[in-house]
Design a protein around this motif. Structure first.
Motif, PDB file in Angstrom:
ATOM      1  N   PRO A  10      14.884  65.084  11.253  1.00 21.00           N
ATOM      2  CA  PRO A  10      15.409  64.976   9.884  1.00 21.00           C
ATOM      3  C   PRO A  10      16.335  63.765   9.736  1.00 21.00           C
ATOM      4  CG  PRO A  10      15.566  67.230  10.682  1.00 21.00           C
ATOM      5  CD  PRO A  10      15.187  66.391  11.862  1.00 21.00           C
ATOM      6  N   ASP A  11      16.205  63.081   8.638  1.00 27.02           N
ATOM      7  CA  ASP A  11      17.052  61.921   8.333  1.00 27.02           C
ATOM      8  C   ASP A  11      18.115  62.367   7.318  1.00 27.02           C
ATOM      9  OD1 ASP A  11      18.178  59.475   7.950  1.00 27.02           O
ATOM     10  OD2 ASP A  11      16.528  58.647   6.760  1.00 27.02           O
ATOM     11  N   VAL A  12      19.371  62.398   7.763  1.00 25.66           N
ATOM     12  CA  VAL A  12      20.467  62.882   6.920  1.00 25.66           C
ATOM     13  C   VAL A  12      21.306  61.688   6.467  1.00 25.66           C
ATOM     14  CG1 VAL A  12      22.487  64.391   6.770  1.00 25.66           C
ATOM     15  CG2 VAL A  12      20.519  65.071   8.174  1.00 25.66           C
ATOM     16  N   ALA A  13      21.624  61.658   5.204  1.00 28.61           N
ATOM     17  CA  ALA A  13      22.434  60.566   4.647  1.00 28.61           C
ATOM     18  C   ALA A  13      23.327  61.114   3.546  1.00 28.61           C
ATOM     19  CB  ALA A  13      21.547  59.453   4.094  1.00 28.61           C
ATOM     20  N   VAL A  14      24.430  60.408   3.338  1.00 26.75           N
ATOM     21  CA  VAL A  14      25.349  60.755   2.247  1.00 26.75           C
ATOM     22  C   VAL A  14      25.057  59.821   1.072  1.00 26.75           C
ATOM     23  CG1 VAL A  14      27.741  60.865   1.492  1.00 26.75           C
ATOM     24  CG2 VAL A  14      27.124  61.625   3.799  1.00 26.75           C
ATOM     25  N   LEU A  15      24.815  60.398  -0.073  1.00 33.24           N
ATOM     26  CA  LEU A  15      24.450  59.633  -1.266  1.00 33.24           C
ATOM     27  C   LEU A  15      25.527  59.789  -2.333  1.00 33.24           C
ATOM     28  CD1 LEU A  15      20.780  60.960  -1.471  1.00 33.24           C
ATOM     29  CD2 LEU A  15      21.559  58.903  -0.285  1.00 33.24           C
ATOM     30  N   ALA A  16      25.831  58.710  -3.019  1.00 30.67           N
ATOM     31  CA  ALA A  16      26.817  58.737  -4.102  1.00 30.67           C
ATOM     32  C   ALA A  16      26.180  58.190  -5.370  1.00 30.67           C
ATOM     33  CB  ALA A  16      28.055  57.914  -3.731  1.00 30.67           C
ATOM     34  N   LEU A  17      26.205  58.986  -6.417  1.00 28.25           N
ATOM     35  CA  LEU A  17      25.592  58.596  -7.687  1.00 28.25           C
ATOM     36  C   LEU A  17      26.606  58.695  -8.825  1.00 28.25           C
ATOM     37  CD1 LEU A  17      22.155  60.461  -7.475  1.00 28.25           C
ATOM     38  CD2 LEU A  17      22.622  58.073  -6.906  1.00 28.25           C
ATOM     39  N   ARG A  18      26.417  57.830  -9.791  1.00 29.24           N
ATOM     40  CA  ARG A  18      27.206  57.914 -11.027  1.00 29.24           C
ATOM     41  C   ARG A  18      26.265  58.361 -12.143  1.00 29.24           C
ATOM     42  NH1 ARG A  18      29.555  53.442 -10.881  1.00 29.24           N
ATOM     43  NH2 ARG A  18      31.648  54.222 -10.364  1.00 29.24           N
ATOM     44  N   VAL A  19      26.616  59.449 -12.781  1.00 29.08           N
ATOM     45  CA  VAL A  19      25.801  60.009 -13.848  1.00 29.08           C
ATOM     46  C   VAL A  19      26.574  59.872 -15.160  1.00 29.08           C
ATOM     47  CG1 VAL A  19      24.584  62.057 -14.686  1.00 29.08           C
ATOM     48  CG2 VAL A  19      24.814  61.664 -12.219  1.00 29.08           C
ATOM     49  N   THR A  20      25.979  59.201 -16.111  1.00 27.81           N
ATOM     50  CA  THR A  20      26.601  59.056 -17.426  1.00 27.81           C
ATOM     51  C   THR A  20      25.872  59.958 -18.421  1.00 27.81           C
ATOM     52  OG1 THR A  20      25.212  57.125 -17.897  1.00 27.81           O
ATOM     53  CG2 THR A  20      27.400  56.711 -17.018  1.00 27.81           C
ATOM     54  N   LEU A  21      26.654  60.552 -19.298  1.00 27.54           N
ATOM     55  CA  LEU A  21      26.106  61.522 -20.247  1.00 27.54           C
ATOM     56  C   LEU A  21      26.613  61.230 -21.656  1.00 27.54           C
ATOM     57  CD1 LEU A  21      27.426  63.221 -17.549  1.00 27.54           C
ATOM     58  CD2 LEU A  21      25.822  64.915 -18.422  1.00 27.54           C
ATOM     59  N   SER A  22      25.878  61.722 -22.625  1.00 24.15           N
ATOM     60  CA  SER A  22      26.302  61.641 -24.024  1.00 24.15           C
ATOM     61  C   SER A  22      26.111  63.009 -24.660  1.00 24.15           C
ATOM     62  CB  SER A  22      25.511  60.578 -24.786  1.00 24.15           C
ATOM     63  OG  SER A  22      24.145  60.952 -24.879  1.00 24.15           O
ATOM     64  N   LYS A  23      26.892  63.252 -25.713  1.00 19.52           N
ATOM     65  CA  LYS A  23      26.822  64.531 -26.407  1.00 19.52           C
ATOM     66  C   LYS A  23      26.085  64.342 -27.718  1.00 19.52           C
ATOM     67  CE  LYS A  23      29.778  68.574 -27.038  1.00 19.52           C
ATOM     68  NZ  LYS A  23      31.188  69.069 -27.044  1.00 19.52           N
ATOM     69  N   ASP A  24      24.996  65.057 -27.860  1.00 19.43           N
ATOM     70  CA  ASP A  24      24.167  64.946 -29.056  1.00 19.43           C
ATOM     71  C   ASP A  24      23.972  66.331 -29.645  1.00 19.43           C
ATOM     72  OD1 ASP A  24      22.504  64.053 -31.045  1.00 19.43           O
ATOM     73  OD2 ASP A  24      20.732  63.964 -29.770  1.00 19.43           O
ATOM     74  N   SER A  25      24.439  66.523 -30.876  1.00 24.45           N
ATOM     75  CA  SER A  25      24.313  67.815 -31.562  1.00 24.45           C
ATOM     76  C   SER A  25      24.926  68.952 -30.754  1.00 24.45           C
ATOM     77  CB  SER A  25      22.838  68.117 -31.867  1.00 24.45           C
ATOM     78  OG  SER A  25      22.287  67.101 -32.686  1.00 24.45           O
ATOM     79  N   GLY A  26      26.074  68.657 -30.127  1.00 26.28           N
ATOM     80  CA  GLY A  26      26.787  69.671 -29.365  1.00 26.28           C
ATOM     81  C   GLY A  26      26.262  69.915 -27.971  1.00 26.28           C
ATOM     82  N   LYS A  27      25.265  69.128 -27.518  1.00 30.48           N
ATOM     83  CA  LYS A  27      24.659  69.329 -26.200  1.00 30.48           C
ATOM     84  C   LYS A  27      24.807  68.079 -25.358  1.00 30.48           C
ATOM     85  CE  LYS A  27      20.322  70.717 -23.966  1.00 30.48           C
ATOM     86  NZ  LYS A  27      18.898  71.081 -24.185  1.00 30.48           N
ATOM     87  N   TRP A  28      25.279  68.238 -24.116  1.00 31.35           N
ATOM     88  CA  TRP A  28      25.428  67.113 -23.194  1.00 31.35           C
ATOM     89  C   TRP A  28      24.088  66.807 -22.533  1.00 31.35           C
ATOM     90  CZ3 TRP A  28      29.486  63.981 -22.991  1.00 31.35           C
ATOM     91  CH2 TRP A  28      30.725  64.442 -23.427  1.00 31.35           C
ATOM     92  N   LEU A  29      23.694  65.525 -22.546  1.00 28.22           N
ATOM     93  CA  LEU A  29      22.452  65.081 -21.921  1.00 28.22           C
ATOM     94  C   LEU A  29      22.715  63.823 -21.104  1.00 28.22           C
ATOM     95  CD1 LEU A  29      20.017  65.509 -24.952  1.00 28.22           C
ATOM     96  CD2 LEU A  29      20.194  67.004 -22.944  1.00 28.22           C
ATOM     97  N   VAL A  30      21.981  63.667 -20.042  1.00 26.08           N
ATOM     98  CA  VAL A  30      22.128  62.509 -19.151  1.00 26.08           C
ATOM     99  C   VAL A  30      21.456  61.296 -19.763  1.00 26.08           C
ATOM    100  CG1 VAL A  30      21.529  61.569 -16.879  1.00 26.08           C
ATOM    101  CG2 VAL A  30      22.309  63.944 -17.098  1.00 26.08           C
TER     102      VAL A  30
ATOM    103  N   VAL B 189      28.810  63.109  -5.103  1.00 26.30           N
ATOM    104  CA  VAL B 189      28.553  62.789  -3.695  1.00 26.30           C
ATOM    105  C   VAL B 189      27.710  63.910  -3.110  1.00 26.30           C
ATOM    106  CG1 VAL B 189      29.579  62.321  -1.438  1.00 26.30           C
ATOM    107  CG2 VAL B 189      30.733  61.539  -3.525  1.00 26.30           C
ATOM    108  N   MET B 190      26.571  63.526  -2.500  1.00 30.06           N
ATOM    109  CA  MET B 190      25.634  64.519  -1.988  1.00 30.06           C
ATOM    110  C   MET B 190      25.291  64.254  -0.528  1.00 30.06           C
ATOM    111  SD  MET B 190      22.847  64.588  -5.069  1.00 30.06           S
ATOM    112  CE  MET B 190      22.382  62.898  -4.660  1.00 30.06           C
ATOM    113  N   ARG B 191      24.814  65.318   0.108  1.00 28.84           N
ATOM    114  CA  ARG B 191      24.216  65.188   1.441  1.00 28.84           C
ATOM    115  C   ARG B 191      22.716  65.344   1.277  1.00 28.84           C
ATOM    116  NH1 ARG B 191      26.862  68.650   3.658  1.00 28.84           N
ATOM    117  NH2 ARG B 191      28.328  67.425   4.909  1.00 28.84           N
ATOM    118  N   GLY B 192      21.971  64.293   1.599  1.00 25.26           N
ATOM    119  CA  GLY B 192      20.523  64.322   1.452  1.00 25.26           C
ATOM    120  C   GLY B 192      19.826  64.401   2.800  1.00 25.26           C
ATOM    121  N   THR B 193      18.814  65.230   2.883  1.00 19.03           N
ATOM    122  CA  THR B 193      18.036  65.393   4.120  1.00 19.03           C
ATOM    123  C   THR B 193      16.574  65.123   3.808  1.00 19.03           C
ATOM    124  OG1 THR B 193      19.565  67.086   4.902  1.00 19.03           O
ATOM    125  CG2 THR B 193      17.436  66.936   6.007  1.00 19.03           C
ATOM    126  N   GLN B 194      15.965  64.216   4.586  1.00 20.45           N
ATOM    127  CA  GLN B 194      14.556  63.880   4.392  1.00 20.45           C
ATOM    128  C   GLN B 194      13.783  64.270   5.647  1.00 20.45           C
ATOM    129  OE1 GLN B 194      12.727  59.664   4.042  1.00 20.45           O
ATOM    130  NE2 GLN B 194      13.170  60.283   1.919  1.00 20.45           N
TER     131      GLN B 194
END
Length: 229
Positions: free
Chosen positions: A200-220, A188-193
Motif C-alpha cells: 500500500p502507498d500511504v500519503a498525506v494529502l492537503a486540499l483547499r475546498v472553496t464553497l458558495s451558498k446558493d438558495s440557503g445551500k452550501w455547494l463546492v 488534511v487527509m491520509r490517502g492509501t492506494q
C-alpha cells in the motif's frame, strides 16, 4: 423603609433601566444616525421626568414612587422601563446571538461538506469507478460538477484498467475563511492506494475546498491542492 424602597424602585431604578435599554439597543445596532437621534430625545425626556419628579418632591413631599394616589403612573413608569429592556433583549438577540449561531452552524456544515468532497476526490474502487465521483459532484455546483467529471474521466479509466483502489480519511479539517455566501476550508487527509502485487502507498494529502451558498445551500465551487505551485 417602605417609601425608601418605592423611591429606589420607581424613581431611580426604573428610569436607569429604561436608559440602559435604550443605550444597549444603540450598541447592538452600532449606533445608526436615526437611533442616535431617537435615543437622545428619549433619554432627554426620561431625565426631564426625573427632574420633574424631584421638583414635585421638593414642593409636595411625594414622588411618583411614594404617591399613594398615583398607582397608574407607577404602572406606566414600570411598563415603559420593561418595554425598553424587552426591546433591548430582542434587538441584542437578533443582532448578535442569531448571527453567531448561524455562523457556527455554517462553519460546521461547510467543514462536513468539504471533508466529504475531499475524501471522495481521493477514493476509488475499480468495481464501481463512478461512485466516488457521483458522491463528490452531488455536493458541487452544476458548473463545477461538469468540470470535475471531465477532469477525472481519464484518471478513472486508467485506475480501473490497472485495478488500483484508493481510500482516504480526513485527519483534520478547519475553516480558513467564512462569510454569509462564501467559505474556504482546509482539509488534511491520509490517502492509501492499493495496486495488485504492490505494498500500500500511504500519503498525506492537503486540499483547499472553496464553497458558495446558493438558495440557503452550501455547494463546492473548487477543490485545489494546498501545496500547488
Amino acid at each position: 423603609m417602605r417609601n425608601a424602597l418605592r423611591v429606589l424602585a420607581f424613581d431611580l431604578l426604573a428610569p436607569l433601566a429604561a436608559i440602559a435599554g435604550l443605550l444597549y439597543v444603540g450598541l447592538a445596532l452600532d449606533w445608526p444616525t436615526w437611533w442616535v437621534s431617537v435615543c437622545s430625545v428619549l433619554c432627554v425626556l426620561i431625565v426631564q421626568g426625573v427632574i420633574v419628579d424631584f421638583v414635585l418632591y421638593r414642593r409636595d413631599g411625594v414622588t411618583v414612587g411614594t404617591d399613594d394616589e398615583g398607582p397608574m403612573l407607577r404602572l406606566v413608569v414600570v411598563g415603559l422601563a420593561a418595554a425598553a429592556l424587552a426591546v433591548a433583549v430582542v434587538v441584542g438577540y437578533t443582532r448578535w446571538t442569531v448571527p453567531d449561531r448561524t455562523m457556527n452552524a455554517d462553519a460546521a456544515e461547510v467543514v462536513g461538506i468539504a471533508s466529504s468532497v475531499a475524501e471522495a476526490s481521493a477514493t476509488f474502487t475499480p468495481q464501481d469507478p463512478n461512485a466516488s465521483i457521483d458522491r463528490a459532484t452531488g455536493l458541487m455546483t452544476a458548473e463545477r460538477a461538469d468540470a470535475y467529471r471531465k477532469e477525472f474521466a481519464a484518471v478513472v479509466k486508467e485506475l480501473a484498467s490497472k485495478n488500483i483502489a484508493g481510500q482516504a480519511s480526513t485527519i483534520s479539517a478547519g475553516v480558513e475563511a467564512i462569510g454569509p455566501a462564501a467559505a474556504s476550508v482546509a482539509v488534511v487527509m491520509r490517502g492509501t492506494q492499493n495496486a495488485p502485487g504492490k505494498p500500500p502507498d500511504v500519503a498525506v494529502l492537503a486540499l483547499r475546498v472553496t464553497l458558495s451558498k446558493d438558495s440557503g445551500k452550501w455547494l463546492v465551487v473548487d477543490v485545489t491542492p494546498i501545496n500547488a505551485r
